[in-house]
Enzyme design. Structure first.
Site, PDB file in Angstrom:
ATOM      1  N   LYS A  47       4.548 -43.276  68.254  1.00  0.00           N
ATOM      2  CA  LYS A  47       6.349 -42.814  68.123  1.00  0.00           C
ATOM      3  C   LYS A  47       6.959 -42.432  69.702  1.00  0.00           C
ATOM      4  O   LYS A  47       8.627 -41.349  69.410  1.00  0.00           O
ATOM      5  CB  LYS A  47       6.232 -41.760  67.087  1.00  0.00           C
TER       6      LYS A  47
ATOM      7  N   TYR B  63      -1.144 -42.524  67.850  1.00  0.00           N
ATOM      8  CA  TYR B  63       0.776 -42.747  66.826  1.00  0.00           C
ATOM      9  C   TYR B  63       1.063 -41.827  67.919  1.00  0.00           C
ATOM     10  O   TYR B  63       2.619 -42.391  67.220  1.00  0.00           O
ATOM     11  CB  TYR B  63      -0.346 -41.917  65.727  1.00  0.00           C
TER      12      TYR B  63
END
Length: 313
Positions: free
Chosen positions: A170, A166
């Site tokens: 991002k 993640y």
């Protein structure tokens, strides 16, 4: 008279604009889609679950907005083109995209599988890339500019334990912002990231926040130490940034990562050199070791999302 000063809303009016918001069946995505519709935009609501997407679109139309649902999993070129085509076929154009769709597969590095990694990268990073590419093609053809609003995270800015996949996705999205702002500027297309912090299914698992989120569901306001100190609030608190970035009021705002949550609005810095040293003729391992702690390594950079500061804890 106390309160906010009167501000004309003509520059943030999105009447006639068309938006696609991925992952907008619930939570932050639904708040974004609803805010765009309230500002006058027609919205393509997207979710993997057809019933959830349909219910979200209905909630917007019943409130007086304009929305249709398109159920598809983001991450492929086919899904991206399907979303853009739906906007154009339904409303005649495309002006705004918000790449909100996301999943989590949290594990520490040594326990993370290829599937855990690939699933998150596909949804967040490739899903953002494919939709932005399809949208850029359409917006450039229209020749009237547009807005790409990418959804980042504090994890992508700072790193976060157990979120290799993640955080990497991002962080890549933040890099997309800086790159595409350069590439699309001549076409009048702005590119920015929103870095939201809000009470969602993802954040309510944080033990320090859980009791306050539960109390908020019961009607109690979130305390100031969360809304101001942590910049943590509701999805609706974060949603105001989306219509602004899509509007004429933000035509000169591009290439930025902007945080919002609770009562807090913030501008995130971009990576840059913070300390330098020079050695005539170049460096050797020995000269680096001899000078590291007194030169560039004297004030190392921090990493990780700071723990919440809970009063009395």
């Amino acid at each position: 008279m106390k309160g906010h000063p009167a501000v004309s809303n003509t520059r943030t009016d999105l009447t006639g604009k068309v938006a696609v918001v991925t992952g907008s069946g619930r939570g932050l995505g639904l708040a974004y889609a609803t805010a765009l519709a309230k500002a006058g935009a027609s919205v393509v609501v997207n979710d993997l679950d057809e019933a959830v997407a349909g219910q979200a679109a209905t909630s917007i139309t019943e409130a007086g907005g304009t929305a249709v649902a398109e159920a598809v999993a983001v991450g492929t070129t086919e899904a991206a083109e399907r979303l853009v085509d739906r906007a154009v076929s339904e409303f005649g154009r495309l002006d705004i995209i918000v790449t909100n769709a996301g999943i989590l597969r949290d594990k520490v590095l040594w326990k993370m599988s290829d599937d855990d990694f690939d699933a998150v990268i596909t949804t967040h990073l490739k899903g953002t890339f494919t939709l932005a590419r399809a949208a850029a093609v359409r917006m450039r053809e229209q020749g009237e500019g547009g807005s790409l609003i990418l959804v980042g995270s504090p994890a992508g800015q700072r790193g976060n334990f157990g979120q290799t996949n993640y955080a990497a996705a991002k962080a890549g999205i933040a890099a997309f912002v800086r790159t595409w702002a350069m590439e699309l500027g001549r076409a009048g297309i702005t590119v920015n990231a929103i870095v939201p912090v809000a009470a969602t299914a993802m954040t309510e698992t944080i033990p320090a926040f859980a009791p306050y989120i539960e109390a908020n569901r019961g009607g109690e306001p979130l305390p100031d130490f969360l809304r101001k100190g942590e910049g943590f609030g509701t999805p609706e608190d974060c949603a105001a940034l989306i219509p602004f970035l899509a509007s004429e009021a933000a035509r000169d705002v591009t290439g930025q990562c902007i945080g919002i949550g609770g009562d807090k609005l913030a501008l995130w810095s971009h990576p840059q050199e913070v300390a330098v040293a020079y050695a005539d003729g170049g460096w050797t391992p020995e000269t680096i070791a001899a000078t590291w702690h007194s030169s560039v390594g004297a004030d190392p950079q921090s990493f990780g999302i700071p723990a919440p500061k809970i009063p009395g804890a």
